[in-house]
Structures are given as C-alpha cells and as structure tokens.
Design a protein around this motif. Structure first.
Motif, PDB file in Angstrom:
ATOM      1  N   CYS A  14       1.136   0.015  -9.484  1.00 35.67           N
ATOM      2  CA  CYS A  14       2.187   1.001 -10.692  1.00 35.67           C
ATOM      3  C   CYS A  14       1.728   0.085 -12.376  1.00 35.67           C
ATOM      4  O   CYS A  14       0.781  -0.146 -12.377  1.00 35.67           O
ATOM      5  CB  CYS A  14       3.205   0.131 -10.464  1.00 35.67           C
ATOM      6  SG  CYS A  14       4.466   0.410  -9.373  1.00 35.67           S
ATOM      7  N   GLU A  15       2.471   1.031 -12.754  1.00 36.37           N
ATOM      8  CA  GLU A  15       0.851   1.331 -14.167  1.00 36.37           C
ATOM      9  C   GLU A  15       2.028   0.455 -14.643  1.00 36.37           C
ATOM     10  O   GLU A  15       2.834  -0.395 -15.353  1.00 36.37           O
ATOM     11  CB  GLU A  15       1.429   2.609 -14.837  1.00 36.37           C
ATOM     12  CG  GLU A  15       0.912   2.243 -16.322  1.00 36.37           C
ATOM     13  CD  GLU A  15       1.642   3.723 -17.511  1.00 36.37           C
ATOM     14  OE1 GLU A  15       0.630   3.748 -18.886  1.00 36.37           O
ATOM     15  OE2 GLU A  15       1.903   4.797 -17.146  1.00 36.37           O
ATOM     16  N   MET A  16       0.781  -0.442 -15.636  1.00 41.25           N
ATOM     17  CA  MET A  16       0.582  -1.662 -16.736  1.00 41.25           C
ATOM     18  C   MET A  16       0.477  -1.438 -18.060  1.00 41.25           C
ATOM     19  O   MET A  16      -0.236  -0.621 -17.951  1.00 41.25           O
ATOM     20  CB  MET A  16       0.181  -2.903 -16.063  1.00 41.25           C
ATOM     21  CG  MET A  16      -0.124  -2.938 -14.775  1.00 41.25           C
ATOM     22  SD  MET A  16       1.179  -4.185 -14.342  1.00 41.25           S
ATOM     23  CE  MET A  16       1.115  -5.306 -14.905  1.00 41.25           C
ATOM     24  N   ARG A  17       1.898  -2.453 -18.985  1.00 43.56           N
ATOM     25  CA  ARG A  17       1.258  -1.633 -20.493  1.00 43.56           C
ATOM     26  C   ARG A  17       1.736  -3.177 -21.422  1.00 43.56           C
ATOM     27  O   ARG A  17       2.576  -3.831 -20.757  1.00 43.56           O
ATOM     28  CB  ARG A  17       2.362  -0.914 -21.007  1.00 43.56           C
ATOM     29  CG  ARG A  17       2.059   0.479 -20.345  1.00 43.56           C
ATOM     30  CD  ARG A  17       3.025   1.140 -21.135  1.00 43.56           C
ATOM     31  NE  ARG A  17       2.549   2.559 -20.148  1.00 43.56           N
ATOM     32  CZ  ARG A  17       4.103   3.735 -20.842  1.00 43.56           C
ATOM     33  NH1 ARG A  17       5.333   3.176 -21.276  1.00 43.56           N
ATOM     34  NH2 ARG A  17       4.309   5.259 -19.930  1.00 43.56           N
ATOM     35  N   THR A  35       0.987  -0.971  -0.068  1.00 43.15           N
ATOM     36  CA  THR A  35      -0.116  -0.024  -0.192  1.00 43.15           C
ATOM     37  C   THR A  35       0.953   1.158  -0.252  1.00 43.15           C
ATOM     38  O   THR A  35       2.264   1.444   0.115  1.00 43.15           O
ATOM     39  CB  THR A  35      -0.786   0.142   1.453  1.00 43.15           C
ATOM     40  OG1 THR A  35       0.005  -0.076   2.191  1.00 43.15           O
ATOM     41  CG2 THR A  35      -1.907  -1.421   1.093  1.00 43.15           C
ATOM     42  N   PRO A  36       0.552   2.207  -0.265  1.00 44.19           N
ATOM     43  CA  PRO A  36       1.522   3.938  -0.216  1.00 44.19           C
ATOM     44  C   PRO A  36       2.063   4.018   0.761  1.00 44.19           C
ATOM     45  O   PRO A  36       1.470   4.002   1.970  1.00 44.19           O
ATOM     46  CB  PRO A  36      -0.137   4.761   0.149  1.00 44.19           C
ATOM     47  CG  PRO A  36      -0.985   4.079  -0.804  1.00 44.19           C
ATOM     48  CD  PRO A  36      -1.259   2.730  -0.542  1.00 44.19           C
ATOM     49  N   GLY A  37       3.963   3.717   0.386  1.00 41.29           N
ATOM     50  CA  GLY A  37       4.613   3.798   0.971  1.00 41.29           C
ATOM     51  C   GLY A  37       4.407   2.463   2.199  1.00 41.29           C
ATOM     52  O   GLY A  37       5.453   2.647   3.322  1.00 41.29           O
ATOM     53  N   SER A  45       5.631   4.203 -12.585  1.00 45.35           N
ATOM     54  CA  SER A  45       5.239   5.461 -12.785  1.00 45.35           C
ATOM     55  C   SER A  45       4.631   5.429 -10.948  1.00 45.35           C
ATOM     56  O   SER A  45       4.206   6.790 -10.889  1.00 45.35           O
ATOM     57  CB  SER A  45       4.056   4.959 -13.750  1.00 45.35           C
ATOM     58  OG  SER A  45       3.089   3.642 -11.822  1.00 45.35           O
ATOM     59  N   ILE A  46       4.679   4.971  -9.861  1.00 46.71           N
ATOM     60  CA  ILE A  46       4.991   5.216  -8.931  1.00 46.71           C
ATOM     61  C   ILE A  46       6.288   5.856  -7.987  1.00 46.71           C
ATOM     62  O   ILE A  46       7.436   4.955  -7.691  1.00 46.71           O
ATOM     63  CB  ILE A  46       3.760   3.880  -7.727  1.00 46.71           C
ATOM     64  CG1 ILE A  46       3.082   3.438  -8.161  1.00 46.71           C
ATOM     65  CG2 ILE A  46       3.945   4.422  -6.258  1.00 46.71           C
ATOM     66  CD1 ILE A  46       1.632   4.955  -8.351  1.00 46.71           C
ATOM     67  N   ASP A  47       5.612   7.407  -7.879  1.00 45.83           N
ATOM     68  CA  ASP A  47       7.348   7.850  -7.302  1.00 45.83           C
ATOM     69  C   ASP A  47       7.540   6.601  -5.663  1.00 45.83           C
ATOM     70  O   ASP A  47       7.763   6.790  -5.156  1.00 45.83           O
ATOM     71  CB  ASP A  47       7.387   8.862  -6.480  1.00 45.83           C
ATOM     72  CG  ASP A  47       8.214   9.905  -5.954  1.00 45.83           C
ATOM     73  OD1 ASP A  47       8.618  10.057  -6.948  1.00 45.83           O
ATOM     74  OD2 ASP A  47       8.020  10.227  -4.813  1.00 45.83           O
TER      75      ASP A  47
END
Length: 456
Positions: A269-272, A86-88, A291-293
């Motif tokens: 995170c972005e998936m392509r 989860t975030p962080g 994509s996530i810092d």
C-alpha cells in the motif's frame, strides 16, 4: 473476505459484513477480542467493567456483547498472527503452525502502538510504554511498580495514570511535556466532541483528588538507576527551568499513539507523509480504500482518532467492501453518509489533540549523545549523529545499514520515529526527507519450529 483485528474497528467491520450477508474470517493476534482499549480480562478475573474501563465501561461492554453475538456467523481465528501479506494472500501462524489464506477483500484493523521519544536511561528495567503499563493492569491485574511516574504527553498519559490511581497503585507524578497554553489554543477543535473533553477533565480531577502531582511543560532529562536495580527515579526540568527530581521504581512513557502500518506496507500500500502528524501514514480515500485493489485500512491503523472514530471507520470500510461486491443492503447509502459525518467530527477533535499535546520534536536536538535510541541494538543518539556526519547518511534505511538502528526484535516500532528525528536534526533536513524504515516480514518474531499445517 478477511478482517484483521478485533478492536473497535474490526468488530464493527465484521458486524456490517455479516449484516450484508457475508461470513468473513476474522483474525486476531490476541486471545480475546476488544483490542488494546477494550482488552478483555483473562478467564477467572472478576473485575467489573466500571473498574476496568471507567467512563468507557458501557461502550466496552456493548462492543464485547456484539462480538459475542457474531461468533456463530464468522470464522474467528484468535491467537493468530498475520506476519506477512503478499498479493491476494495473508500468511498466518498459530500454535507454531504456519498456513496461508487467500482473500478477495481485506480490511486491516491493526490498531496503534505507543509513539516514544527516548530519554537518557529509558533502557533500565522498570521503564515501560504507556500501552505496556495499561496491558499489565488490564490483563494481569498488576501495576508495573509500587511507585510509578507517568511521563510524556497526550490523553493516554492521563487515562493510564487515572486507571492506576483507581486500581490503588502508587502514582508519584505525571510529567507532561505540553503546556496549558497549548491546550487553550486547541479548545475550539476539542469542542467538536464535548463529551470526550469532559472525560479528559474528569481524568485530571481523579489525579488531583488523589494528590498526584502534575507538572506541565516539562523537559525530561533522565531516568536514573542502575542496571542491577533498575529504575530509581526521574529527573526533569519544569517549564520555568527548575529541576524536578522524583523517586520511583517504574516509569511509563508515551507521546500519543502511532498507527501500526507494517502489514499495509508489506501488502504494498502507498504511504504518504502527514505534515500535521509528522508521520508516514497509509494513503486511503474517504472510504478506507488503499492504493491496492481490495485492501482497506480502518481504525487507528489508518489514523489515530480514538475508539469511537475507529468504529465509524470500520463500518465505512465494510460498507465500501459490500458496495464493491455489488451488494446494496437497505439503507446503506444513508448509513455511509452518517458514519462519514461522524468521522469528520472525530477527525476535528483528533486535530485538536495534536495541538493540545504536540509531539515534542524540539527535545531531539538537546538529547545527550549517550541516550540510547534503539534499545534492541543499543544504538545511541551520538552514534546516529556520527553516521550522518561521517557517511552522509540522511535517509532512514541508509542510516540503518550503517548503525543497525531498527534492526532488532521490534523492527523499529519503538525507535524508527525518534531515529528519523535524530537524523533530520543532525542533517538539518526536513523530517519528511528522511523517509521511513521499509517493512520487513515477519512483522513480529516467529517460532523457530514452525510446522506447515496439513493440507495447506
């Protein structure tokens, strides 16, 4: 600073971070370092590096020794599952105890797993993935059967078959869906790494000297047997259409590898969709940033390019972390440039492997309706086709809701790709438009009696 995984990418990432003056926490689900390719044998086993790793023996030993030297400079958490991000924060479980750990930078080196295409009868006892067959040999020192057939395509097919021959196991045949002509077309790209090409040829020589039959361009038809006795044989069609029937008591299946992307997916995170690989991959830049810092992806969990490439990408991601933190170790720019150049060569070779050993999506259309696609939930190809036909479900998650494909213990690890192929073929749409099964926590089953660690 956290690194997940102690395969080639994770070890080299940790090494670079320590060299840069940091003390990272390194988390690994396994009991020992090495990842799948350089998996260490259990305590008490005394097989030599040459026996375990063949042509990669020196490389494996170097990685193990380097990690041993790091242990006093890192916080190492083996046998620990990261089951959610989860975030962080990473969410961990070890010895039935739950805890969380915050991070400002995270390098995910989650590795890869087998990419599988179902065949009628693959639910029978005695059917394993290539990776599973390799784990049995490396970790338990045993074969999956007395008479084993290896079926699929890709370098791992020949590597594991050769490892079984060297271990004295009975290898009945290698059935490869790719053709010799496809390998010739790939040769210019494969020459990017001559040593790896030479090793591949050497593996085939090992099999031929042992008298193992190798069939190319085959069409797998059925794994025969019964629920009571398990596997009893394999039926296929040769490239010319001649039936091939081989008696065996075990089958190892695999069509290359696919990145383990679940943790990156859970992290947001972005998936392509990658047209060349025909897979959904984590979107990253040339230094492994997602994509996530603060989250970086390295090794086969980003792109399947082999162990040497994984080491390069692990180093690159760690150097990127140091740079983002404002740390500039001496020679960092030169090291980054060197590793990127090396990684480009490995990427070219990996592209050649995809040409030489293509994913056989053509086989999906001829897959019998009674073939089980999702072994956890016993969902057949016919059921998936019916769902597409009767409900109009052309998207993976919608088809999952109607059929339960991918709802089982493995959460689609072994059926999601094949299931998407069945849906795309049945709906006459591109594979990319089917989408992918959304990641769900926990990424793997957790103990029912989880206890929160004191103080967390």
């Amino acid at each position: 600073m956290i690194v997940i995984g102690t395969g080639p990418a994770g070890v080299r990432a940790a090494q670079e971070l320590v060299s840069g003056g940091l003390r990272p926490t390194v988390i690994d689900e396994g009991a020992k370092d090495g990842g799948q390719i350089y998996r260490r044998q259990p305590d008490g086993f005394t097989r030599s590096y040459a026996t375990l790793y063949g042509t990669e023996a020196a490389h494996a030993q170097s990685l193990h020794l380097d990690f041993d030297a790091l242990k006093g400079k890192i916080d190492y958490l083996p046998h620990t599952l990261v089951w959610n991000i989860t975030p962080g924060t990473v969410h961990l479980v070890s010895d039935a105890q739950y805890r969380t750990m915050e991070f400002d930078a995270l390098i995910i080196c989650s590795g890869a797993t087998d990419r599988l295409l179902p065949v009628k009868g693959w639910q029978l006892a005695g059917t394993y993935s290539l990776g599973g067959a390799q784990v049995a040999l490396k970790s338990q020192g045993c074969a999956i059967g007395a008479r084993v057939v290896f079926m699929g395509t890709g370098p791992l097919l020949y590597l594991v078959a050769a490892q079984y021959v060297k271990a004295g196991a009975g290898v009945m045949a290698v059935l490869d869906t790719s053709t010799f002509a496809q390998r010739l077309r790939a040769l210019p790209k494969l020459l990017a790494i001559p040593g790896a090409l030479k090793n591949g040829i050497a593996l085939i020589s090992v099999l031929r000297r042992a008298g193992v039959r190798i069939y190319r361009g085959v069409r797998p038809m059925e794994i025969t047997g019964t629920p009571e006795i398990g596997v009893s044989g394999v039926r296929a069609a040769s490239q010319s259409g001649v039936p091939v029937d081989i008696k065996c008591d075990a089958v190892a299946l695999g069509y290359h590898l696919r990145p383990e992307t679940q943790l990156a997916d859970l992290a947001g995170c972005e998936m392509r969709f990658d047209e060349a690989a025909q897979q959904w991959l984590v979107a990253i830049d040339d230094e492994g940033r997602s994509s996530i810092d603060g989250i970086y992806i390295a090794g086969d969990g980003a792109r399947v390019r082999g162990a040497n490439a994984a080491e390069c990408s692990g180093r690159i991601a760690a150097l990127a972390v140091l740079k983002a933190a404002g740390m500039q170790p001496e020679g960092m720019a030169e090291s980054m440039s060197k590793h990127k150049t090396e990684l480009a060569r490995f990427s070219r070779f990996a592209n050649g492997l995809r040409v030489a050993f293509p994913w056989p999506s053509r086989l999906v259309a001829s897959m019998p309706d009674e073939t089980i696609v999702c072994r956890c939930e016993a969902v057949t190809a016919g059921e998936l086709r019916r769902v597409v036909r009767e409900t109009g479900a052309k998207e993976a998650n919608r088809a999952k809701a109607f059929s339960r494909v991918g709802m089982g213990r493995c959460q689609g690890r072994y059926c999601a790709h094949a299931g998407a192929e069945v849906i795309a073929a049945a709906a006459s749409v591109p594979l990319s438009s089917v989408g992918r099964l959304r990641g769900q926590a926990p990424v793997k089953p957790l103990p029912m009696a989880l206890v929160e660690e004191p103080g967390e």
